[in-house]
Scaffold this active site. Structure first.
Site, PDB file in Angstrom:
ATOM      1  N   SER A  17     109.562  60.037  70.688  1.00  0.00           N
ATOM      2  CA  SER A  17     109.012  61.076  71.589  1.00  0.00           C
ATOM      3  C   SER A  17     109.566  60.865  72.990  1.00  0.00           C
ATOM      4  O   SER A  17     109.866  59.730  73.377  1.00  0.00           O
ATOM      5  CB  SER A  17     107.488  60.956  71.644  1.00  0.00           C
ATOM      6  OG  SER A  17     106.970  61.669  72.746  1.00  0.00           O
TER       7      SER A  17
ATOM      8  N   TYR B 105     100.373  55.603  72.509  1.00  0.00           N
ATOM      9  CA  TYR B 105     101.429  56.443  71.919  1.00  0.00           C
ATOM     10  C   TYR B 105     102.797  56.097  72.520  1.00  0.00           C
ATOM     11  O   TYR B 105     103.792  55.972  71.808  1.00  0.00           O
ATOM     12  CB  TYR B 105     101.062  57.902  72.185  1.00  0.00           C
ATOM     13  CG  TYR B 105     101.901  58.954  71.511  1.00  0.00           C
ATOM     14  CD1 TYR B 105     101.601  59.413  70.238  1.00  0.00           C
ATOM     15  CD2 TYR B 105     102.986  59.532  72.172  1.00  0.00           C
ATOM     16  CE1 TYR B 105     102.345  60.421  69.639  1.00  0.00           C
ATOM     17  CE2 TYR B 105     103.739  60.529  71.572  1.00  0.00           C
ATOM     18  CZ  TYR B 105     103.416  60.972  70.312  1.00  0.00           C
ATOM     19  OH  TYR B 105     104.157  61.958  69.716  1.00  0.00           O
TER      20      TYR B 105
HETATM   21  N1  CAA Z   1      99.823  62.101  86.245  1.00  0.00           N
HETATM   22  C1  CAA Z   1      99.015  61.690  87.226  1.00  0.00           C
HETATM   23  N2  CAA Z   1      97.700  61.930  87.258  1.00  0.00           N
HETATM   24  C2  CAA Z   1      97.184  62.636  86.261  1.00  0.00           C
HETATM   25  C3  CAA Z   1      97.961  63.105  85.183  1.00  0.00           C
HETATM   26  C4  CAA Z   1      99.336  62.815  85.220  1.00  0.00           C
HETATM   27  N3  CAA Z   1     100.156  63.231  84.231  1.00  0.00           N
HETATM   28  N4  CAA Z   1      97.158  63.762  84.331  1.00  0.00           N
HETATM   29  C5  CAA Z   1      95.917  63.702  84.844  1.00  0.00           C
HETATM   30  N5  CAA Z   1      95.935  63.026  86.012  1.00  0.00           N
HETATM   31  C6  CAA Z   1      94.799  62.755  86.880  1.00  0.00           C
HETATM   32  C7  CAA Z   1      93.934  63.992  86.991  1.00  0.00           C
HETATM   33  O1  CAA Z   1      94.423  64.844  88.007  1.00  0.00           O
HETATM   34  C8  CAA Z   1      92.593  63.399  87.325  1.00  0.00           C
HETATM   35  O2  CAA Z   1      92.574  63.056  88.695  1.00  0.00           O
HETATM   36  P1  CAA Z   1      91.242  63.222  89.547  1.00  0.00           P
HETATM   37  O3  CAA Z   1      90.228  62.341  88.878  1.00  0.00           O
HETATM   38  O4  CAA Z   1      91.659  62.772  90.892  1.00  0.00           O
HETATM   39  O5  CAA Z   1      90.906  64.681  89.460  1.00  0.00           O
HETATM   40  C9  CAA Z   1      92.562  62.087  86.551  1.00  0.00           C
HETATM   41  O6  CAA Z   1      93.957  61.766  86.291  1.00  0.00           O
HETATM   42  C10 CAA Z   1      91.819  62.203  85.244  1.00  0.00           C
HETATM   43  O7  CAA Z   1      92.430  63.260  84.465  1.00  0.00           O
HETATM   44  P2  CAA Z   1      91.586  64.074  83.423  1.00  0.00           P
HETATM   45  O8  CAA Z   1      90.484  64.822  84.127  1.00  0.00           O
HETATM   46  O9  CAA Z   1      92.524  64.881  82.576  1.00  0.00           O
HETATM   47  O10 CAA Z   1      90.893  62.870  82.588  1.00  0.00           O
HETATM   48  P3  CAA Z   1      90.298  62.917  81.155  1.00  0.00           P
HETATM   49  O11 CAA Z   1      89.714  61.556  80.916  1.00  0.00           O
HETATM   50  O12 CAA Z   1      89.449  64.121  80.956  1.00  0.00           O
HETATM   51  O13 CAA Z   1      91.578  63.148  80.201  1.00  0.00           O
HETATM   52  C11 CAA Z   1      93.674  62.656  79.219  1.00  0.00           C
HETATM   53  C12 CAA Z   1      92.598  62.189  80.191  1.00  0.00           C
HETATM   54  C13 CAA Z   1      93.062  62.786  77.812  1.00  0.00           C
HETATM   55  C14 CAA Z   1      94.747  61.590  79.186  1.00  0.00           C
HETATM   56  C15 CAA Z   1      94.217  64.020  79.682  1.00  0.00           C
HETATM   57  O14 CAA Z   1      94.656  63.900  81.027  1.00  0.00           O
HETATM   58  C16 CAA Z   1      95.362  64.508  78.833  1.00  0.00           C
HETATM   59  O15 CAA Z   1      95.183  65.038  77.749  1.00  0.00           O
HETATM   60  N6  CAA Z   1      96.602  64.342  79.307  1.00  0.00           N
HETATM   61  C17 CAA Z   1      97.798  64.766  78.579  1.00  0.00           C
HETATM   62  C18 CAA Z   1      98.368  63.601  77.835  1.00  0.00           C
HETATM   63  C19 CAA Z   1      99.589  64.066  77.103  1.00  0.00           C
HETATM   64  O16 CAA Z   1     100.554  64.542  77.694  1.00  0.00           O
HETATM   65  N7  CAA Z   1      99.578  63.919  75.773  1.00  0.00           N
HETATM   66  C20 CAA Z   1     100.675  64.385  74.970  1.00  0.00           C
HETATM   67  C21 CAA Z   1     100.129  64.821  73.640  1.00  0.00           C
HETATM   68  S1  CAA Z   1     101.364  65.670  72.673  1.00  0.00           S
HETATM   69  C22 CAA Z   1     102.355  64.478  72.154  1.00  0.00           C
HETATM   70  O17 CAA Z   1     102.138  63.335  72.317  1.00  0.00           O
HETATM   71  C23 CAA Z   1     103.595  64.940  71.457  1.00  0.00           C
HETATM   72  C24 CAA Z   1     104.796  64.384  72.108  1.00  0.00           C
HETATM   73  O18 CAA Z   1     105.427  63.498  71.544  1.00  0.00           O
HETATM   74  C25 CAA Z   1     105.268  64.939  73.392  1.00  0.00           C
END
Ligand code: CAA
Length: 246
Positions: A140, A153
């Site tokens: 990935s 992951y």
């Molecule tokens: N970089 C920096 N900061 C980030 C960020 C990032 N990429 N994403 C979120 N944040 C920050 C948010 O802005 C938030 O900040 P504040 O508290 O100051 O508002 C803080 O981190 C918490 O974020 P969330 O509210 O989203 O926290 P959560 O606990 O509800 O969720 C999470 C956390 C589950 C990791 C969620 O952020 C998420 O789903 N992120 C995406 C992860 C991702 O990209 N997964 C890929 C899945 S698909 C896959 O894996 C296939 C592949 O091979 C590509």
């Protein structure tokens, strides 16, 4: 060259289905692996059959070494010799590291990384002995660059890059290539499970401006499986719309 069996782990999922279809279109006899007693299996077989595909299925939990060995033995005896292996099975259990439980770490490491050992181990010696084989490991973009919320992951997918390069060296002289594909965000259920606002933020960072299509990954697998790709080994092929340029 006659085309024998291509085995796709997690073959009934979003990427897996597209990979199965691309390999079948190229003339491979495709076996889709799934978990034992996988509830959607019958429907998947019926649906793909209706679409014109004659797929085989092979049950095994890829986290279980013995089940994988038994699956390989059964495919070789009943369907044909495995010339292509696509290690595609994978899950996400995303969470910020401080909130990540050991169960979320273990589930992702065993399904996404141990599985590559478990399934490849019984097949690679057969390929080497027969003088031909293609192992394609689905990593990935997040294994290449790391991803917020995906310590588990990212670690497993980076581990896949390591095993790919090590194995490529071990079997290069035997006509067997081992490569990794590092897809970016592809429009499958796994990606659609990300919260909408997070997803929108991700797509905004992709230079081509959209998620990938599963068949774009499938067609790359078919190319790497083909005779034409015999000089590519130990490579990590990025296919991510420019999200990360290696
Ligand atoms: N970089 C920096 N900061 C980030 C960020 C990032 N990429 N994403 C979120 N944040 C920050 C948010 O802005 C938030 O900040 P504040 O508290 O100051 O508002 C803080 O981190 C918490 O974020 P969330 O509210 O989203 O926290 P959560 O606990 O509800 O969720 C999470 C956390 C589950 C990791 C969620 O952020 C998420 O789903 N992120 C995406 C992860 C991702 O990209 N997964 C890929 C899945 S698909 C896959 O894996 C296939 C592949 O091979 C590509």
């Amino acid at each position: 060259m006659a085309k024998n069996v291509a085995l796709v782990t997690g073959g009934m999922g979003g990427l897996g289905t597209a990979i199965c279809k691309s390999l079948a279109a190229d003339g491979w006899k495709v076996v889709a692996n799934c978990l034992p007693d996988f509830p959607p299996a019958a429907e998947w077989l019926a649906k793909t059959k209706a679409d014109g595909y004659d797929f085989f299925m092979a049950e095994a939990d890829v986290t279980d070494f013995d089940q994988c060995a038994a699956m390989v033995k059964k495919i070789e005896a009943e369907i044909g010799q495995i010339d292509v292996l696509i290690n595609n099975a994978g899950i996400t259990r995303d969470a910020m590291f401080r909130k990540m439980g050991k169960d979320q770490w273990d589930a992702v490491m065993s399904t996404n990384l141990d599985s590559v050992f478990n399934v490849t181990h019984p097949i690679l010696p057969l390929m080497a002995e027969r003088g031909f084989g293609r192992v394609i490991n689905i990593s990935s973009v997040n294994g290449v660059k790391g991803q917020f919320g995906q310590a588990n992951y990212s670690a497993a997918k980076a581990g896949i890059l390591g095993i790919t390069k090590a194995l490529a060296q071990e079997v290069a002289k035997k006509g067997v290539t081992v490569n990794a594909i590092a897809p970016g965000y592809v429009g499958t259920e796994m990606v659609m499970a990300i919260k909408e606002e997070v997803r929108d933020a991700i797509v905004a960072t992709v230079p081509v401006g959209r998620f990938g299509k599963p068949e774009e990954i499938g067609d790359l697998c078919a190319y790497l499986a083909s005779d034409k790709a015999g000089y590519i080994t130990g490579a990590t092929i990025n296919i991510n719309g420019g999200l990360h340029m290696g």
